[in-house]
Design an enzyme around this catalytic site. Sequence first.
Site, PDB file in Angstrom:
ATOM      1  N   CYS A  69       0.895  -1.135   0.009  1.00  0.00           N
ATOM      2  CA  CYS A  69      -0.141  -0.075   0.081  1.00  0.00           C
ATOM      3  C   CYS A  69       1.002   1.310  -0.082  1.00  0.00           C
ATOM      4  O   CYS A  69       1.879   1.223   0.914  1.00  0.00           O
ATOM      5  CB  CYS A  69      -0.778   0.056   1.326  1.00  0.00           C
ATOM      6  SG  CYS A  69      -1.997   1.509   1.072  1.00  0.00           S
ATOM      7  N   CYS A  73       0.470   5.091   6.764  1.00  0.00           N
ATOM      8  CA  CYS A  73      -0.240   4.888   8.242  1.00  0.00           C
ATOM      9  C   CYS A  73       0.573   4.319   9.113  1.00  0.00           C
ATOM     10  O   CYS A  73       1.224   3.041   8.749  1.00  0.00           O
ATOM     11  CB  CYS A  73      -1.516   4.123   8.172  1.00  0.00           C
ATOM     12  SG  CYS A  73      -2.766   4.771   6.826  1.00  0.00           S
ATOM     13  N   CYS A  76       0.314   0.554  10.361  1.00  0.00           N
ATOM     14  CA  CYS A  76       0.068  -0.476   9.425  1.00  0.00           C
ATOM     15  C   CYS A  76       1.174  -1.506   8.703  1.00  0.00           C
ATOM     16  O   CYS A  76       1.997  -0.944   8.320  1.00  0.00           O
ATOM     17  CB  CYS A  76      -0.758  -0.037   8.337  1.00  0.00           C
ATOM     18  SG  CYS A  76      -1.579  -1.127   7.135  1.00  0.00           S
ATOM     19  N   CYS A 113     -16.362  -9.277   5.598  1.00  0.00           N
ATOM     20  CA  CYS A 113     -15.720  -8.121   5.440  1.00  0.00           C
ATOM     21  C   CYS A 113     -14.405  -8.296   4.545  1.00  0.00           C
ATOM     22  O   CYS A 113     -13.489  -8.988   4.798  1.00  0.00           O
ATOM     23  CB  CYS A 113     -15.405  -7.402   6.974  1.00  0.00           C
ATOM     24  SG  CYS A 113     -14.589  -5.839   6.674  1.00  0.00           S
ATOM     25  N   CYS A 144     -19.464  -6.411   3.579  1.00  0.00           N
ATOM     26  CA  CYS A 144     -18.678  -5.304   3.953  1.00  0.00           C
ATOM     27  C   CYS A 144     -17.521  -5.097   3.282  1.00  0.00           C
ATOM     28  O   CYS A 144     -16.809  -5.896   2.926  1.00  0.00           O
ATOM     29  CB  CYS A 144     -18.616  -5.252   5.510  1.00  0.00           C
ATOM     30  SG  CYS A 144     -17.462  -3.839   5.991  1.00  0.00           S
ATOM     31  N   CYS A 204     -19.486   2.073   8.461  1.00  0.00           N
ATOM     32  CA  CYS A 204     -18.800   1.367   9.469  1.00  0.00           C
ATOM     33  C   CYS A 204     -17.612   2.219   9.517  1.00  0.00           C
ATOM     34  O   CYS A 204     -16.737   2.223   8.629  1.00  0.00           O
ATOM     35  CB  CYS A 204     -18.404  -0.115   9.013  1.00  0.00           C
ATOM     36  SG  CYS A 204     -17.233  -0.812  10.151  1.00  0.00           S
ATOM     37  N   ARG A 276     -17.936  -2.631  17.550  1.00  0.00           N
ATOM     38  CA  ARG A 276     -17.203  -3.689  17.275  1.00  0.00           C
ATOM     39  C   ARG A 276     -15.920  -3.657  18.174  1.00  0.00           C
ATOM     40  O   ARG A 276     -14.903  -2.826  18.021  1.00  0.00           O
ATOM     41  CB  ARG A 276     -16.928  -4.082  15.813  1.00  0.00           C
ATOM     42  CG  ARG A 276     -15.866  -5.225  15.571  1.00  0.00           C
ATOM     43  CD  ARG A 276     -16.080  -5.875  14.420  1.00  0.00           C
ATOM     44  NE  ARG A 276     -17.339  -5.787  13.697  1.00  0.00           N
ATOM     45  CZ  ARG A 276     -17.649  -4.924  12.504  1.00  0.00           C
ATOM     46  NH1 ARG A 276     -16.904  -4.113  12.149  1.00  0.00           N
ATOM     47  NH2 ARG A 276     -18.941  -4.816  12.071  1.00  0.00           N
TER      48      ARG A 276
HETATM   49  N1  SAM Z   1      -6.700   0.475   3.369  1.00  0.00           N
HETATM   50  C1  SAM Z   1      -7.885   0.791   3.711  1.00  0.00           C
HETATM   51  C2  SAM Z   1      -8.229   1.872   4.571  1.00  0.00           C
HETATM   52  O1  SAM Z   1      -7.118   2.246   5.249  1.00  0.00           O
HETATM   53  O2  SAM Z   1      -9.082   2.318   4.594  1.00  0.00           O
HETATM   54  C3  SAM Z   1      -8.467  -0.659   4.257  1.00  0.00           C
HETATM   55  C4  SAM Z   1      -7.744  -1.454   5.122  1.00  0.00           C
HETATM   56  S1  SAM Z   1      -7.052  -0.824   6.899  1.00  0.00           S
HETATM   57  C5  SAM Z   1      -5.915  -2.271   7.174  1.00  0.00           C
HETATM   58  C6  SAM Z   1      -8.446  -0.915   7.814  1.00  0.00           C
HETATM   59  C7  SAM Z   1      -8.294  -0.643   9.313  1.00  0.00           C
HETATM   60  O3  SAM Z   1      -7.603  -1.400   9.965  1.00  0.00           O
HETATM   61  C8  SAM Z   1      -7.567   0.826   9.616  1.00  0.00           C
HETATM   62  O4  SAM Z   1      -8.179   1.823   9.296  1.00  0.00           O
HETATM   63  C9  SAM Z   1      -7.163   0.684  11.007  1.00  0.00           C
HETATM   64  O5  SAM Z   1      -8.179   1.128  11.853  1.00  0.00           O
HETATM   65  C10 SAM Z   1      -7.003  -0.987  11.275  1.00  0.00           C
HETATM   66  N2  SAM Z   1      -5.847  -1.209  11.531  1.00  0.00           N
HETATM   67  C11 SAM Z   1      -4.689  -1.624  10.576  1.00  0.00           C
HETATM   68  N3  SAM Z   1      -3.588  -1.774  11.056  1.00  0.00           N
HETATM   69  C12 SAM Z   1      -3.807  -2.036  12.848  1.00  0.00           C
HETATM   70  C13 SAM Z   1      -3.124  -2.277  13.833  1.00  0.00           C
HETATM   71  N4  SAM Z   1      -1.957  -2.834  13.526  1.00  0.00           N
HETATM   72  N5  SAM Z   1      -3.941  -2.351  15.043  1.00  0.00           N
HETATM   73  C14 SAM Z   1      -5.139  -2.064  15.111  1.00  0.00           C
HETATM   74  N6  SAM Z   1      -5.782  -1.731  13.951  1.00  0.00           N
HETATM   75  C15 SAM Z   1      -5.189  -1.699  12.719  1.00  0.00           C
HETATM   76  C1  DTB Z   2     -11.332  -2.432  11.522  1.00  0.00           C
HETATM   77  O1  DTB Z   2     -11.847  -1.338  12.025  1.00  0.00           O
HETATM   78  N1  DTB Z   2     -10.550  -3.467  11.831  1.00  0.00           N
HETATM   79  C2  DTB Z   2     -10.463  -4.307  10.805  1.00  0.00           C
HETATM   80  C3  DTB Z   2     -11.359  -3.793   9.741  1.00  0.00           C
HETATM   81  N2  DTB Z   2     -11.803  -2.723  10.128  1.00  0.00           N
HETATM   82  C4  DTB Z   2     -11.039  -4.044   8.440  1.00  0.00           C
HETATM   83  C5  DTB Z   2      -8.958  -4.494  10.267  1.00  0.00           C
HETATM   84  C6  DTB Z   2      -8.078  -4.695  11.616  1.00  0.00           C
HETATM   85  C7  DTB Z   2      -6.817  -4.992  10.952  1.00  0.00           C
HETATM   86  C8  DTB Z   2      -5.575  -5.339  11.977  1.00  0.00           C
HETATM   87  C9  DTB Z   2      -4.341  -5.446  11.618  1.00  0.00           C
HETATM   88  C10 DTB Z   2      -4.055  -6.646  10.718  1.00  0.00           C
HETATM   89  O2  DTB Z   2      -4.605  -7.530  10.475  1.00  0.00           O
HETATM   90  O3  DTB Z   2      -3.153  -6.367   9.644  1.00  0.00           O
HETATM   91 FE1  SF4 Z   3      -3.213   1.353   3.328  1.00  0.00          FE
HETATM   92 FE2  SF4 Z   3      -2.917   0.027   5.788  1.00  0.00          FE
HETATM   93 FE3  SF4 Z   3      -3.153   2.806   5.590  1.00  0.00          FE
HETATM   94 FE4  SF4 Z   3      -5.263   1.179   4.899  1.00  0.00          FE
HETATM   95  S1  SF4 Z   3      -4.294   1.085   6.730  1.00  0.00           S
HETATM   96  S2  SF4 Z   3      -4.417   2.856   3.888  1.00  0.00           S
HETATM   97  S3  SF4 Z   3      -3.894  -0.727   4.093  1.00  0.00           S
HETATM   98  S4  SF4 Z   3      -1.243   1.769   5.082  1.00  0.00           S
END
Ligand code: SAM
Ligand code: DTB
Ligand code: SF4
Length: 334
Positions: A69, A73, A76, A113, A144, A204, A276
Amino acid sequence: MTLASRSNEPSLATPTRDIRRDWTKEEALALYTAPFNNLLFQAQKVHRKHFDPNKVQLSRLLSIKTGGCPEDCGYCSQSTHHDSGLKASRLMEVERVVAEARKARDAGATRYCMGAAWRSPKDRDMDAVVAMVEGVKALGMETCMTLGMLDSEQAVRLGRAGLDYYNHNIDTSERYYGKVISTHSFADRLETLAHVRQSGIKVCCGGIVGMGEEAIDRVDMLVTLANLPEHPESVPINMLIPIEGTPLAKVDPIDPIAFVRTIALARMMMPKSYVRLSAGRTAMTDEMQALCFFAGANSIFVGDTLLTADNPGEDHDARLFRRLGIQAMEHGEP
Ligand code: SAM
Ligand code: DTB
Ligand code: SF4
């Protein structure tokens, strides 16, 4: 204890008008910082008014496109800006997604989802994601998707395909957002949420707790959500999963009591929404999760993995639900 010693605490009476979109930071902070028992009692009262307190909705996640990606963030594993060691993959085949959804349905999940590590979907990807929505819906599950930022045409297309929910988190307060992410803004997130709402898809939207933010950031995030033109139907509260190689890998873990307070405040401010208990459950004790359910959480992700990180498996959750006398919500409940 005298009655007088209770007077500076929030009223213990059930609020009469509990669906509100005019929350001030001050009153939200007063709830957040109230004596813990009062906050939980209030939140449980609100919860019981709108939901069966012993039912929890089960959602299942699938990463349909992992890693690579371009966004940065700080939490992530899937960002190319950090070295988490994750291997990137291409968009999954539609048939495989539908087959995985069928397995999840047969294991009791009612919502599927699908998440992609995109800044936003490319137009060339839209046919495939639309086919995924149609295929999973045909199994009788709620759908979702979380694909990053959407323009209004993309949102309309997903809405026409019958997508039930779009997940797009604001993640933290507007103030703290820029400390965690620089490649898109808080305003960008709100814009996508407006496109999703206009297209008739349910929203959501939640965030992450434990990224080094202050209590006021958690409160502000919930004030933003609760004052949107409509409350998100689903509010995921994630506890940061620290990922090696990301800027937030070494952040001090959140105090579990502060996490439970955040859940309770979300329940009080958005009484009809599903709250959630999302990422981070593997690092929570059963007792902490029990407190979260008492505070008003009524949805979880089930299965061994979230998108890339671990989640408690079905066995652990089944045992936890038995210990607490909690049942999985059927499709269409309550
Ligand atoms: N790329 C899309 C976005 O950013 O909306 C969808 C995927 S993103 C991984 C979805 C959500 O997962 C993020 O907005 C964040 O709230 C959650 N998330 C990602 N990494 C995480 C982590 N290490 N711990 C907790 N929540 C996480
Ligand atoms: C949300 O709020 N939590 C989920 C879902 N929406 C997409 C994602 C959690 C991701 C946790 C870190 C991972 O699995 O990489
Ligand atoms: Fe990309 Fe992760 Fe950010 Fe979603 S949360 S936009 S997957 S870097």
